[in-house]
Design a protein around this motif. Structure first.
Motif, short mmCIF file in Angstrom:
data_model
loop_
_atom_site.label_atom_id
_atom_site.label_comp_id
_atom_site.label_asym_id
_atom_site.label_seq_id
_atom_site.Cartn_x
_atom_site.Cartn_y
_atom_site.Cartn_z
N PRO A 1 -47.25 -35.77 -19.33
CA PRO A 1 -45.82 -35.72 -19.01
C PRO A 1 -44.97 -35.12 -20.12
O PRO A 1 -44.01 -34.41 -19.85
CB PRO A 1 -45.47 -37.20 -18.78
N ALA A 2 -45.33 -35.37 -21.37
CA ALA A 2 -44.55 -34.79 -22.47
C ALA A 2 -44.66 -33.28 -22.48
O ALA A 2 -43.68 -32.57 -22.69
CB ALA A 2 -45.03 -35.37 -23.80
N VAL A 3 -45.88 -32.79 -22.26
CA VAL A 3 -46.07 -31.34 -22.24
C VAL A 3 -45.30 -30.73 -21.07
O VAL A 3 -44.64 -29.70 -21.20
CB VAL A 3 -47.57 -31.00 -22.15
N LEU A 4 -45.35 -31.40 -19.92
CA LEU A 4 -44.64 -30.88 -18.76
C LEU A 4 -43.14 -30.86 -19.01
O LEU A 4 -42.45 -29.90 -18.66
CB LEU A 4 -44.95 -31.74 -17.53
N ALA A 5 -42.62 -31.90 -19.64
CA ALA A 5 -41.19 -31.91 -19.95
C ALA A 5 -40.84 -30.79 -20.92
O ALA A 5 -39.80 -30.16 -20.81
CB ALA A 5 -40.79 -33.26 -20.54
N GLY A 6 -41.74 -30.52 -21.87
CA GLY A 6 -41.50 -29.40 -22.77
C GLY A 6 -41.47 -28.09 -22.05
O GLY A 6 -40.71 -27.19 -22.41
N PRO B 1 -44.70 -38.75 -10.51
CA PRO B 1 -46.14 -38.84 -10.80
C PRO B 1 -46.94 -37.68 -10.23
O PRO B 1 -47.97 -37.29 -10.80
CB PRO B 1 -46.54 -40.17 -10.14
N ARG B 2 -46.49 -37.09 -9.12
CA ARG B 2 -47.27 -36.02 -8.50
C ARG B 2 -47.31 -34.76 -9.36
O ARG B 2 -48.14 -33.88 -9.15
CB ARG B 2 -46.71 -35.67 -7.12
N ALA B 3 -46.41 -34.68 -10.37
CA ALA B 3 -46.42 -33.51 -11.24
C ALA B 3 -47.68 -33.46 -12.10
O ALA B 3 -48.09 -32.38 -12.54
CB ALA B 3 -45.18 -33.50 -12.13
N LEU B 4 -48.31 -34.62 -12.35
CA LEU B 4 -49.51 -34.62 -13.19
C LEU B 4 -50.63 -33.78 -12.58
O LEU B 4 -51.37 -33.11 -13.30
CB LEU B 4 -49.99 -36.06 -13.40
N GLY B 5 -50.74 -33.82 -11.26
CA GLY B 5 -51.79 -33.04 -10.61
C GLY B 5 -51.60 -31.55 -10.76
O GLY B 5 -52.56 -30.77 -10.66
N ILE C 1 -36.59 -30.58 -12.72
CA ILE C 1 -36.71 -31.73 -13.61
C ILE C 1 -37.07 -32.99 -12.83
O ILE C 1 -37.91 -33.79 -13.26
CB ILE C 1 -35.40 -31.92 -14.40
N ASP C 2 -36.46 -33.18 -11.65
CA ASP C 2 -36.82 -34.33 -10.81
C ASP C 2 -38.30 -34.28 -10.45
O ASP C 2 -38.99 -35.32 -10.45
CB ASP C 2 -35.97 -34.34 -9.54
N HIS C 3 -38.80 -33.08 -10.15
CA HIS C 3 -40.21 -32.94 -9.79
C HIS C 3 -41.10 -33.27 -10.98
O HIS C 3 -42.12 -33.95 -10.84
CB HIS C 3 -40.48 -31.51 -9.31
N LEU C 4 -40.72 -32.79 -12.18
CA LEU C 4 -41.54 -33.04 -13.37
C LEU C 4 -41.56 -34.51 -13.75
O LEU C 4 -42.52 -34.98 -14.38
CB LEU C 4 -41.03 -32.20 -14.54
N ARG C 5 -40.52 -35.26 -13.38
CA ARG C 5 -40.48 -36.69 -13.69
C ARG C 5 -41.34 -37.51 -12.72
O ARG C 5 -41.62 -38.68 -13.00
CB ARG C 5 -39.04 -37.20 -13.62
N ASP D 1 -44.69 -22.05 -7.78
CA ASP D 1 -45.91 -22.20 -6.98
C ASP D 1 -46.92 -23.10 -7.70
O ASP D 1 -47.63 -23.89 -7.06
CB ASP D 1 -46.53 -20.84 -6.70
N ALA D 2 -46.98 -22.99 -9.03
CA ALA D 2 -47.89 -23.85 -9.79
C ALA D 2 -47.49 -25.32 -9.66
O ALA D 2 -48.35 -26.21 -9.69
CB ALA D 2 -47.89 -23.43 -11.26
N LEU D 3 -46.19 -25.58 -9.48
CA LEU D 3 -45.73 -26.95 -9.27
C LEU D 3 -46.00 -27.45 -7.86
O LEU D 3 -45.90 -28.65 -7.58
CB LEU D 3 -44.22 -27.03 -9.53
N GLY D 4 -46.32 -26.53 -6.95
CA GLY D 4 -46.51 -26.91 -5.55
C GLY D 4 -45.23 -26.84 -4.75
O GLY D 4 -45.13 -27.45 -3.68
N GLY D 5 -44.23 -26.10 -5.25
CA GLY D 5 -42.95 -25.99 -4.57
C GLY D 5 -41.98 -27.07 -5.03
O GLY D 5 -42.36 -28.00 -5.74
N ILE D 6 -40.71 -26.92 -4.64
CA ILE D 6 -39.68 -27.90 -5.01
C ILE D 6 -38.80 -28.20 -3.81
O ILE D 6 -38.62 -27.37 -2.93
CB ILE D 6 -38.81 -27.40 -6.19
N GLU D 7 -38.23 -29.40 -3.80
CA GLU D 7 -37.32 -29.82 -2.73
C GLU D 7 -35.89 -29.38 -3.07
O GLU D 7 -35.36 -29.72 -4.13
CB GLU D 7 -37.35 -31.34 -2.58
#
Length: 429
Positions: free
Chosen positions: A34-39, A249-253, A243-247, A177-183
């Motif tokens: 999560p820290a890396v993703l937030a970065g 849990p599904r962002a870990l995948g 940012i909401d997506h990165l916060r 696309d790497a995130l799987g899209g966003i809402e």
């Protein structure tokens, strides 16, 4: 348009590496993905880009004094300029090696107030580009790449830019696309076709999950009365969705895909340690700690004309942490203790552009290090000066006039002269 010759005044800056690769991130696994993703939010701050093409432009060296304390703690205010570039096509629709910045966002990380500020600069804003003259701010990249873009933003807003992240054409779509899209809640139907640029926008109103290409279309659309201002507002909307997506849990995948896409499609002068420090800082903030704004101004048929007074007030609040009314009421004198002619005058000019009230410029006995003497009842103003001028000594005196004295020593010369000089990486047609 008048152009002046540019002479190099320092050795060429150290070029950055591409964004750190997957194997380098793996070494920081103990800190948590999560820290890396937030970065990586720094690299995801919305590059609304055009057709795919090559990255270009001169590299920029990082600041001499890192804002990160051991092991990865953000110790002082830090700014990152996010540059999204487009491509230019000739009459035969061939890509020519002259790109413009299609998106500019200055991101401020403030550990003192525990917040992140994002200021969007409309691409058509009329500014003075050093060594070039008056032009739209997006032309700075065409003339001098990231280096001249950074110098232009520094001169325009008055605050130092410590780091940058550059995203090339299609980078934004690949990262989404790497995130799987966003809402995203699309506020209205959007339809626009530009066959020359290969742009086909067809979005329907309503909340939906957008693919990378659809999200890029959403933040590129500006064919309505709002024009570039509406486009900037949608960029900030998508930023919050990221940012909401990165916060979540599904962002870990999505972490492996996101890191690979970032290492391939972004360029930065942030080190891995600095990137993780920004990530850890952003991860620990509450959702309401993100503040977004747009450079205030008026949209014309060709240019966006910014409001200088309103811009100074906004920059003071967002990036200096100072009420602009307090800033205007605090008296400052600048004394030259460096032995370098004109250094105090250059420093004072830089402070005045930001709204500081400089009442005197003079000389002082030689000093080895810059010192800020604070006699005011507003320590945040002295701290803002220290952040602007770089590491220095802040001392406190009980009373006296003026409120603050800045004793400029030789250690300040590189930063002030770097901000004042014309960058040498200027494109010559």
């Amino acid at each position: 348009m008048e152009r002046h010759p540019v002479r190099p005044s320092s050795p060429p800056p150290r070029p950055p590496s591409a964004a750190p690769g997957w194997w380098r991130y793996a070494r920081w696994a103990a800190l948590g993905l999560p820290a890396v993703l937030a970065g990586l939010v720094v690299g995801l701050l919305l590059a609304a880009t055009g057709p795919q093409g090559p990255l270009g432009g001169a590299a920029v060296s990082p600041p001499r004094h890192s804002p990160v304390a051991w092991p990865a703690r953000l110790a002082r205010r830090t700014t990152v300029l996010v540059i999204g570039v487009d491509v230019t096509l000739d009459t035969r629709r061939q890509i020519v090696p002259v790109a413009r910045s299609d998106t500019l966002m200055l991101v401020g990380f403030d550990p003192l107030r525990r917040r992140v500020s994002v200021l969007s600069i409309p691409r058509d804003t009329l500014v003075t580009i050093p060594g070039v003259g008056e032009a739209k701010i997006n032309a700075a990249y065409a003339f001098g790449g990231p280096a001249l873009t950074i110098r232009t933003v520094e001169e325009f807003l008055g605050v130092p830019v410590h780091y940058y992240v550059k995203l090339g054409p299609q980078s934004f779509a690949r990262l989404i696309d790497a995130l799987g899209g966003i809402e995203v809640d699309v506020e209205k139907d959007m339809t626009y076709t530009d066959r020359w640029a290969g742009l086909y926008i067809n979005l329907r109103r309503g909340r939906q999950r957008l693919s990378g290409e659809q999200a890029m279309h959403y933040i590129r659309f500006r064919h309505d009365p709002e024009g570039d201002i509406g486009r900037v507002r949608r960029q900030q909307q998508v930023l919050r969705a990221i940012i909401d997506h990165l916060r979540s849990p599904r962002a870990l995948g999505a972490a492996p895909r996101l890191v690979q896409a970032a290492s391939r499609y972004t360029q930065t002068n942030l080190s891995l340690r600095e990137l993780v420090a920004l990530g850890l800082f952003a991860l620990r903030l509450p959702p309401d700690a993100l503040h977004t704004a747009t450079v205030p101004g008026q949209v014309g048929p060709v240019y966006v004309f910014h409001d200088p007074a309103a811009t100074r007030a906004l920059v003071a609040e967002m990036f200096l942490g100072v009420d602009p009314r307090v800033l205007a009421a605090t008296t400052v004198e600048v004394l030259n203790a460096s032995g370098l002619p004109g250094l105090a005058r250059d420093t004072a000019a830089r402070l005045e552009r930001l709204g500081f009230r400089v009442v005197r410029v003079g000389t002082a006995p030689p000093a080895a290090r810059t010192e800020i003497v604070d006699r005011s009842n507003h320590p945040e103003v002295a701290q803002a000066l220290a952040d602007l001028l770089g590491p220095g000594i802040v001392t406190r005196q009980e009373s006296g006039r003026p409120d603050i004295t800045v004793v400029v020593a030789r250690d300040l010369a590189p930063a002030i002269r770097r901000a004042a000089r014309v960058d040498r990486h200027v494109f010559r047609p």
